[in-house]
Enzyme design. Structure first.
Site, PDB file in Angstrom:
ATOM      1  N   LEU A  61       0.815  -1.206   0.000  1.00 25.16           N
ATOM      2  CA  LEU A  61       0.000   0.000   0.000  1.00 25.16           C
ATOM      3  C   LEU A  61       0.851   1.260   0.000  1.00 25.16           C
ATOM      4  O   LEU A  61       0.500   2.256  -0.649  1.00 25.16           O
ATOM      5  CB  LEU A  61      -0.918   0.002   1.225  1.00 25.16           C
ATOM      6  CG  LEU A  61      -1.997  -1.083   1.271  1.00 25.16           C
ATOM      7  CD1 LEU A  61      -2.651  -1.101   2.643  1.00 25.16           C
ATOM      8  CD2 LEU A  61      -3.041  -0.863   0.187  1.00 25.16           C
ATOM      9  N   ASP A  83      13.036   4.058  10.378  1.00 25.31           N
ATOM     10  CA  ASP A  83      12.506   2.947  11.166  1.00 25.31           C
ATOM     11  C   ASP A  83      11.637   3.563  12.246  1.00 25.31           C
ATOM     12  O   ASP A  83      12.138   4.196  13.187  1.00 25.31           O
ATOM     13  CB  ASP A  83      13.649   2.146  11.780  1.00 25.31           C
ATOM     14  CG  ASP A  83      13.178   0.974  12.634  1.00 25.31           C
ATOM     15  OD1 ASP A  83      11.965   0.873  12.911  1.00 25.31           O
ATOM     16  OD2 ASP A  83      14.033   0.159  13.034  1.00 25.31           O
ATOM     17  N   ASN A 127       1.919   4.762   7.383  1.00 27.32           N
ATOM     18  CA  ASN A 127       1.489   3.516   6.747  1.00 27.32           C
ATOM     19  C   ASN A 127       2.193   2.286   7.298  1.00 27.32           C
ATOM     20  O   ASN A 127       1.640   1.191   7.244  1.00 27.32           O
ATOM     21  CB  ASN A 127       1.741   3.615   5.232  1.00 27.32           C
ATOM     22  CG  ASN A 127       1.616   2.284   4.539  1.00 27.32           C
ATOM     23  OD1 ASN A 127       0.522   1.752   4.379  1.00 27.32           O
ATOM     24  ND2 ASN A 127       2.755   1.707   4.134  1.00 27.32           N
ATOM     25  N   TYR A 141      -3.194  -7.253  16.543  1.00 26.73           N
ATOM     26  CA  TYR A 141      -3.308  -6.409  15.354  1.00 26.73           C
ATOM     27  C   TYR A 141      -4.580  -5.574  15.426  1.00 26.73           C
ATOM     28  O   TYR A 141      -4.563  -4.359  15.201  1.00 26.73           O
ATOM     29  CB  TYR A 141      -3.310  -7.262  14.081  1.00 26.73           C
ATOM     30  CG  TYR A 141      -3.422  -6.434  12.821  1.00 26.73           C
ATOM     31  CD1 TYR A 141      -2.304  -5.791  12.303  1.00 26.73           C
ATOM     32  CD2 TYR A 141      -4.641  -6.289  12.158  1.00 26.73           C
ATOM     33  CE1 TYR A 141      -2.397  -5.023  11.149  1.00 26.73           C
ATOM     34  CE2 TYR A 141      -4.745  -5.526  11.013  1.00 26.73           C
ATOM     35  CZ  TYR A 141      -3.621  -4.890  10.509  1.00 26.73           C
ATOM     36  OH  TYR A 141      -3.719  -4.113   9.379  1.00 26.73           O
ATOM     37  N   LYS A 149      -4.959  -1.410  15.804  1.00 25.27           N
ATOM     38  CA  LYS A 149      -5.649  -0.546  14.846  1.00 25.27           C
ATOM     39  C   LYS A 149      -6.758   0.262  15.511  1.00 25.27           C
ATOM     40  O   LYS A 149      -7.047   1.393  15.101  1.00 25.27           O
ATOM     41  CB  LYS A 149      -6.170  -1.374  13.676  1.00 25.27           C
ATOM     42  CG  LYS A 149      -5.058  -1.929  12.790  1.00 25.27           C
ATOM     43  CD  LYS A 149      -4.143  -0.824  12.280  1.00 25.27           C
ATOM     44  CE  LYS A 149      -3.065  -1.338  11.341  1.00 25.27           C
ATOM     45  NZ  LYS A 149      -2.201  -0.245  10.817  1.00 25.27           N
ATOM     46  N   THR A 165      -1.895  -7.917  -0.016  1.00 24.62           N
ATOM     47  CA  THR A 165      -0.547  -7.430   0.285  1.00 24.62           C
ATOM     48  C   THR A 165       0.217  -8.526   1.012  1.00 24.62           C
ATOM     49  O   THR A 165      -0.350  -9.546   1.415  1.00 24.62           O
ATOM     50  CB  THR A 165      -0.582  -6.174   1.181  1.00 24.62           C
ATOM     51  OG1 THR A 165      -1.074  -6.537   2.477  1.00 24.62           O
ATOM     52  CG2 THR A 165      -1.444  -5.072   0.582  1.00 24.62           C
TER      53      THR A 165
END
Length: 231
Positions: free
Chosen positions: A13, A53, A80, A156, A160, A189
């Site tokens: 992305l 990083d 991102n 995860y 988010k 991805t």
């Protein structure tokens, strides 16, 4: 000329967002932690590579100094960079597994946004785009018609959710910036083994849309390629 920095932009992305924003006339800075891959991606795109990083204070500080020396300002920051984390059964996961995910997905957003804030404030229309996920939305994960309701990925998804709420808080605290979260949708991805039904072009629609808003654009919203999403 709009100067845009994208973290984790050497593939997926981030790379496609860079390609599309370059085509729209942005000066794009490809942020990546791997120098070889980042430089190769930037060269292929016709962009400039910035070693970055997001989990490392010194690396982020060096990136800020790099952008200040070369461009002098930053108009758009696209946070991102992200990791999926361990796919082990939930009962085997540890706090260290959680730390590894939050280090990039959440603390990376905080570290990078805070560090680049002085350069963003030099812009006439500063924008921050935080790449989040419908997997962090209560509305989405409880909607049985959506794929998000079928996924079990505690760290995860929690990371988010944190990114989405950070977006709201930054938008409220920094009214001179336009700060929005975007859900790319289930896109093919490396993060999901290229299993998503959307192309990376479809997955970057919301990123590009929010990266190209003006000073009168929305702030504090969560959006996908169809528009504003419920939290």
């Amino acid at each position: 000329m709009t100067t845009t920095l994208i973290t984790g932009a050497n593939k997926g992305l981030g790379y496609e967002s860079a390609r599309r924003l370059l085509a729209l006339g942005h000066t794009v800075l490809v942020g990546a932690r791997d120098p070889e891959r980042g430089r190769a991606a930037a060269d292929a795109l016709g962009a400039r590579f910035v070693p970055l990083d997001v989990t490392d204070d010194a690396s982020v500080a060096a990136a800020v100094a790099d952008v200040e020396a070369h461009e002098g300002t930053l108009d758009v920051l696209v946070n991102n960079a992200g990791v999926a984390g361990s796919s082990s059964p939930v009962e085997t996961l540890t706090a260290a597994d959680a730390e590894a995910v939050f280090a990039t997905n959440v603390l990376g957003v905080v570290r990078t946004t805070q560090a680049f804030l002085p350069l963003l404030r030099r812009s006439g229309a500063p924008v921050v785009v935080n790449v989040t996920s419908g997997l962090g939305s209560f509305a989405a994960v409880h909607d049985e018609a959506r794929i998000e309701s079928k996924v079990v990925a505690p760290f995860y998804t929690a990371s988010k959710s944190a990114v989405t709420m950070l977006t709201v808080q930054y938008a409220r605290a920094l009214p001179e910036l336009r700060v929005n979260a975007v859900d790319p949708g289930y896109t093919a991805t490396d993060l999901n083994g290229n299993s998503g039904p959307q192309t990376v072009t479809e997955g970057t629609d919301a990123i590009v849309a929010m990266a190209t808003i003006g000073a009168d654009g929305p702030t504090g919203t969560l959006q996908d390629r169809e528009g504003v999403l419920a939290w």
